[in-house]
Design an enzyme around this catalytic site. Structure first.
Site, mmCIF file in Angstrom:
data_model
loop_
_atom_site.group_PDB
_atom_site.id
_atom_site.type_symbol
_atom_site.label_atom_id
_atom_site.label_comp_id
_atom_site.label_asym_id
_atom_site.label_seq_id
_atom_site.Cartn_x
_atom_site.Cartn_y
_atom_site.Cartn_z
ATOM 1 N N GLN A 1 4.387 6.372 15.541
ATOM 2 C CA GLN A 1 3.433 5.920 14.516
ATOM 3 C C GLN A 1 2.356 5.022 15.151
ATOM 4 O O GLN A 1 1.165 5.218 14.939
ATOM 5 C CB GLN A 1 4.249 5.158 13.456
ATOM 6 C CG GLN A 1 3.478 4.363 12.428
ATOM 7 C CD GLN A 1 4.359 3.263 11.792
ATOM 8 O OE1 GLN A 1 5.424 2.927 12.311
ATOM 9 N NE2 GLN A 1 3.915 2.731 10.677
ATOM 10 N N ALA B 1 -20.393 3.105 3.147
ATOM 11 C CA ALA B 1 -19.648 2.556 2.014
ATOM 12 C C ALA B 1 -20.527 1.699 1.114
ATOM 13 O O ALA B 1 -20.312 1.629 -0.100
ATOM 14 C CB ALA B 1 -18.462 1.738 2.534
ATOM 15 N N TYR C 1 -13.243 -4.892 9.800
ATOM 16 C CA TYR C 1 -12.566 -4.566 11.058
ATOM 17 C C TYR C 1 -12.591 -5.753 12.020
ATOM 18 O O TYR C 1 -13.618 -5.964 12.707
ATOM 19 C CB TYR C 1 -13.242 -3.331 11.685
ATOM 20 C CG TYR C 1 -13.234 -2.153 10.733
ATOM 21 C CD1 TYR C 1 -12.219 -1.210 10.767
ATOM 22 C CD2 TYR C 1 -14.209 -2.030 9.734
ATOM 23 C CE1 TYR C 1 -12.177 -0.166 9.855
ATOM 24 C CE2 TYR C 1 -14.172 -0.992 8.809
ATOM 25 C CZ TYR C 1 -13.155 -0.070 8.878
ATOM 26 O OH TYR C 1 -13.097 0.959 7.958
ATOM 27 N N GLU D 1 0.834 -1.213 0.000
ATOM 28 C CA GLU D 1 0.000 0.000 0.000
ATOM 29 C C GLU D 1 0.867 1.261 0.000
ATOM 30 O O GLU D 1 1.847 1.356 0.735
ATOM 31 C CB GLU D 1 -0.905 0.005 1.244
ATOM 32 C CG GLU D 1 -1.796 1.237 1.318
ATOM 33 C CD GLU D 1 -2.981 1.035 2.236
ATOM 34 O OE1 GLU D 1 -3.716 0.050 2.066
ATOM 35 O OE2 GLU D 1 -3.157 1.870 3.146
ATOM 36 N N HIS E 1 -8.140 3.419 -3.797
ATOM 37 C CA HIS E 1 -9.094 3.651 -2.709
ATOM 38 C C HIS E 1 -9.953 4.865 -3.087
ATOM 39 O O HIS E 1 -9.465 5.805 -3.702
ATOM 40 C CB HIS E 1 -8.372 3.979 -1.399
ATOM 41 C CG HIS E 1 -7.552 2.852 -0.851
ATOM 42 N ND1 HIS E 1 -7.262 2.722 0.479
ATOM 43 C CD2 HIS E 1 -6.954 1.794 -1.457
ATOM 44 C CE1 HIS E 1 -6.526 1.635 0.679
ATOM 45 N NE2 HIS E 1 -6.321 1.062 -0.484
ATOM 46 N N ARG F 1 -16.302 4.514 3.054
ATOM 47 C CA ARG F 1 -17.062 5.698 3.453
ATOM 48 C C ARG F 1 -16.124 6.867 3.722
ATOM 49 O O ARG F 1 -16.372 7.989 3.319
ATOM 50 C CB ARG F 1 -17.860 5.387 4.733
ATOM 51 C CG ARG F 1 -18.752 6.554 5.151
ATOM 52 C CD ARG F 1 -19.228 6.418 6.576
ATOM 53 N NE ARG F 1 -18.136 6.583 7.529
ATOM 54 C CZ ARG F 1 -18.271 6.485 8.834
ATOM 55 N NH1 ARG F 1 -19.443 6.211 9.353
ATOM 56 N NH2 ARG F 1 -17.242 6.653 9.635
ATOM 57 N N GLY F 2 -15.009 6.605 4.430
ATOM 58 C CA GLY F 2 -14.131 7.677 4.913
ATOM 59 C C GLY F 2 -14.543 8.071 6.315
ATOM 60 O O GLY F 2 -15.661 7.780 6.758
ATOM 61 N N ASP F 3 -13.628 8.709 7.021
ATOM 62 C CA ASP F 3 -13.953 9.155 8.383
ATOM 63 C C ASP F 3 -14.794 10.423 8.313
ATOM 64 O O ASP F 3 -14.569 11.282 7.462
ATOM 65 C CB ASP F 3 -12.658 9.432 9.169
ATOM 66 C CG ASP F 3 -11.976 8.131 9.567
ATOM 67 O OD1 ASP F 3 -12.698 7.160 9.882
ATOM 68 O OD2 ASP F 3 -10.739 8.087 9.537
ATOM 69 N N ALA G 1 -7.842 11.923 3.155
ATOM 70 C CA ALA G 1 -9.077 12.271 3.866
ATOM 71 C C ALA G 1 -9.744 13.420 3.131
ATOM 72 O O ALA G 1 -9.085 14.366 2.703
ATOM 73 C CB ALA G 1 -8.758 12.650 5.303
HETATM 74 P P1 FAD Z 1 -18.742 1.753 6.471
HETATM 75 O O1 FAD Z 1 -18.714 0.418 5.847
HETATM 76 O O2 FAD Z 1 -19.790 2.703 6.031
HETATM 77 O O3 FAD Z 1 -18.830 1.532 8.058
HETATM 78 C C1 FAD Z 1 -18.655 2.624 8.958
HETATM 79 C C2 FAD Z 1 -19.489 2.377 10.232
HETATM 80 O O4 FAD Z 1 -20.882 2.419 9.909
HETATM 81 C C3 FAD Z 1 -19.259 1.012 10.889
HETATM 82 O O5 FAD Z 1 -19.354 1.197 12.276
HETATM 83 C C4 FAD Z 1 -20.403 0.156 10.367
HETATM 84 O O6 FAD Z 1 -20.771 -0.885 11.274
HETATM 85 C C5 FAD Z 1 -21.518 1.185 10.244
HETATM 86 N N1 FAD Z 1 -22.443 0.892 9.139
HETATM 87 C C6 FAD Z 1 -22.128 0.360 7.924
HETATM 88 N N2 FAD Z 1 -23.232 0.277 7.156
HETATM 89 C C7 FAD Z 1 -24.260 0.789 7.893
HETATM 90 C C8 FAD Z 1 -25.634 1.001 7.638
HETATM 91 N N3 FAD Z 1 -26.192 0.644 6.471
HETATM 92 N N4 FAD Z 1 -26.403 1.581 8.608
HETATM 93 C C9 FAD Z 1 -25.861 1.944 9.803
HETATM 94 N N5 FAD Z 1 -24.530 1.745 10.101
HETATM 95 C C10 FAD Z 1 -23.760 1.199 9.146
HETATM 96 N N6 FAD Z 1 -9.817 6.244 4.905
HETATM 97 C C11 FAD Z 1 -9.487 7.203 3.998
HETATM 98 O O7 FAD Z 1 -9.848 8.381 4.187
HETATM 99 N N7 FAD Z 1 -8.757 6.902 2.873
HETATM 100 C C12 FAD Z 1 -8.353 5.631 2.600
HETATM 101 O O8 FAD Z 1 -7.690 5.397 1.573
HETATM 102 C C13 FAD Z 1 -8.684 4.590 3.530
HETATM 103 N N8 FAD Z 1 -8.319 3.303 3.298
HETATM 104 C C14 FAD Z 1 -8.711 2.321 4.175
HETATM 105 C C15 FAD Z 1 -8.372 0.989 3.897
HETATM 106 C C16 FAD Z 1 -8.734 -0.025 4.769
HETATM 107 C C17 FAD Z 1 -8.370 -1.458 4.441
HETATM 108 C C18 FAD Z 1 -9.424 0.279 5.973
HETATM 109 C C19 FAD Z 1 -9.772 -0.810 6.947
HETATM 110 C C20 FAD Z 1 -9.762 1.588 6.259
HETATM 111 C C21 FAD Z 1 -9.436 2.629 5.359
HETATM 112 N N9 FAD Z 1 -9.782 3.958 5.597
HETATM 113 C C22 FAD Z 1 -9.442 4.945 4.701
HETATM 114 C C23 FAD Z 1 -10.494 4.336 6.829
HETATM 115 C C24 FAD Z 1 -12.048 4.316 6.640
HETATM 116 O O9 FAD Z 1 -12.423 5.338 5.749
HETATM 117 C C25 FAD Z 1 -12.658 4.531 8.024
HETATM 118 O O10 FAD Z 1 -12.414 3.440 8.866
HETATM 119 C C26 FAD Z 1 -14.148 4.922 8.048
HETATM 120 O O11 FAD Z 1 -14.463 5.395 9.350
HETATM 121 C C27 FAD Z 1 -15.103 3.777 7.724
HETATM 122 O O12 FAD Z 1 -15.076 3.452 6.423
HETATM 123 P P2 FAD Z 1 -15.868 2.133 5.888
HETATM 124 O O13 FAD Z 1 -15.747 2.146 4.435
HETATM 125 O O14 FAD Z 1 -15.441 0.942 6.636
HETATM 126 O O15 FAD Z 1 -17.361 2.544 6.324
#
Ligand code: FAD
Length: 287
Positions: free
Chosen positions: A208, A121, A141, A17, A76, A106-108, A51
Site C-alpha cells: 500500500q 479545483a 499538499y 475517510e 468529495h 480537480r482530480g488527477d 477517479a
Molecule cells: P488543484 O487545486 O487544481 O491543484 C492541482 C495542481 O494545479 C497543483 O499543482 C496546483 O499548484 C496547480 N494549480 C492550482 N490552481 C492553479 C491555477 N489557477 N493555475 C495554474 N495552476 C494551478 N482524487 C480523486 O479522484 N478522488 C478523491 O476523492 C480525492 N480526494 C482527495 C482528498 C485529499 C485530501 C487530497 C489531498 C487529494 C484527493 N484526491 C482525490 C487527489 C486529487 O484529485 C489530486 O491530487 C489532483 O491531482 C489535484 O487535485 P486538487 O483539487 O488539489 O487540484
C-alpha cells in the site's frame, strides 16, 4: 451540521475517510463498513469520489446514508472530466440528498485526457460557493503537489483557492509532522488562515505504501522506513506498528495545537477503532 459550524463548536475534530464500492456494485455493499465507522462517532466521515467519477452514485449514496444516520458527511467531488451541466446536476442532487459539506477537487488528469469545463479545483470551489448553502473544503499538499514547479508556486495557487471561498483545507498524508508544521507556518505567512485538517494515513501493509509514495511523492522519514524494513513482510506486526505510528503522530499534532485530524481509514473500521480508542483521552482533554 456543516464542518465550519463544528469548527466553531469544538476545539478538536477527528474524522474518518471511506471509499465507495465500484460502480457495478451498489453502495449497500459498503453499509457494514459505514455502520462500523458510524459506531466510532467521528466528527464527520468523508467519502471519496472515484477517479473520473465512475462510482459517483455510490459516493452520494454513502454520504446521504451517513447524514441520515446522524453523522456529518463530507462528499468529495472532482471536476476535471466534467462539464458545467454535469456539475450543476450533481449540485442539485447533493442539495436534495441533504449533503451540505463538499471537498472540491480537480482530480488527477489521466493520460490523454483533456480537461472539459474545469481546469482547476478553484473553479469548482467558486461554483459551489455561488450555488450557496454548501460548506466547501479543498485539498492541500504539505510537500507540494506533484505537478507544482515548487512549493512557493503551489502555495500561491492555494491562496487563490482558499480566497475563492474554502471553509477548510485537508492535507495530503505525511509521515513527518515537522513537514506539516513548516507548511502551516508558510501558508499563514502567505495570508492563508483557513482551518487545516491534517491527513493521517495508518499504513498497515508495505505494498500500500509503495503505491502511495509513487503517486504522491510523499517522503518516508528514516524512522518510518525502519519500521517498514523490519515489519513490512509480517502482516500483523506491520498493522500494529502502523497503527502505533499513526497514534503517535496524532498525539503530537494535537499537543502542538492542530485542531483537525482526518484519518485515512480506507474502509478499515477495525484500524480506525484502534486509533480512535488510542487517542480518545487526548482528544477529550482538548475538546
Ligand atoms: P488543484 O487545486 O487544481 O491543484 C492541482 C495542481 O494545479 C497543483 O499543482 C496546483 O499548484 C496547480 N494549480 C492550482 N490552481 C492553479 C491555477 N489557477 N493555475 C495554474 N495552476 C494551478 N482524487 C480523486 O479522484 N478522488 C478523491 O476523492 C480525492 N480526494 C482527495 C482528498 C485529499 C485530501 C487530497 C489531498 C487529494 C484527493 N484526491 C482525490 C487527489 C486529487 O484529485 C489530486 O491530487 C489532483 O491531482 C489535484 O487535485 P486538487 O483539487 O488539489 O487540484
Amino acid at each position: 451540521m456543516t464542518i465550519a459550524e463544528k469548527l466553531k463548536e469544538k476545539r478538536t475534530l477527528v474524522s474518518c475517510e471511506l471509499f465507495p464500492p465500484k460502480r457495478h456494485l451498489g453502495f449497500e455493499n459498503a453499509k457494514a463498513v459505514i455502520d462500523e465507522t458510524l459506531a466510532l462517532s467521528p466528527d464527520f466521515i468523508s467519502v471519496t469520489y472515484g477517479a473520473a467519477g465512475g462510482a459517483y452514485k455510490n459516493t452520494m449514496g454513502m454520504a446521504e446514508y451517513i447524514e441520515q444516520n446522524g453523522c456529518t458527511a463530507l462528499m468529495h467531488l472532482t471536476c476535471v472530466g466534467s462539464t458545467h451541466e454535469t456539475i450543476g446536476g450533481l449540485i442539485d442532487s447533493m442539495r436534495s440528498a441533504g449533503i451540505r459539506n463538499v471537498l472540491a477537487l480537480r482530480g488527477d488528469i489521466v493520460d490523454g485526457q483533456t480537461p472539459k469545463d474545469y481546469l482547476h479545483a478553484i473553479d469548482l470551489v467558486g461554483e459551489l460557493k455561488a450555488a450557496g448553502g454548501f460548506c466547501v473544503g479543498a485539498a492541500c499538499y504539505p510537500e507540494g503537489h506533484v505537478e507544482a514547479a515548487n512549493q512557493a508556486e503551489d502555495i500561491r495557487y492555494l491562496k487563490e483557492k482558499a480566497d475563492a471561498g474554502c471553509d477548510f483545507l485537508t492535507t495530503q498524508m505525511f509521515f513527518d509532522n515537522n513537514i506539516l508544521y513548516r507548511f502551516l507556518y508558510r501558508i499563514r505567512e502567505a495570508g492563508i488562515h483557513t482551518p487545516v485538517f491534517a491527513g493521517i494515513m495508518p499504513v498497515t501493509n508495505k505494498a500500500q505504501i509503495k503505491r502511495i509514495v509513487e503517486v504522491s511523492g510523499t517522503a518516508l522519514p528514516p524512522r518510518f522506513q525502519n519500521i517498514l524494513d523490519k515489519f513490512g513482510e509480517d502482516e500483523r506486526a506491520m498493522q500494529q506498528a502502523g497503527i502505533a505510528y499513526a497514534i503517535e503522530q496524532i498525539i503530537d499534532l494535537i499537543a502542538n495545537g492542530v485542531r483537525g485530524v482526518h484519518i485515512y481509514t480506507m474502509n478499515k473500521p477495525a484500524v480506525a477503532r484502534q486509533i480512535i480508542e488510542g487517542i480518545d483521552a487526548v482528544v477529550r482533554a482538548v475538546s
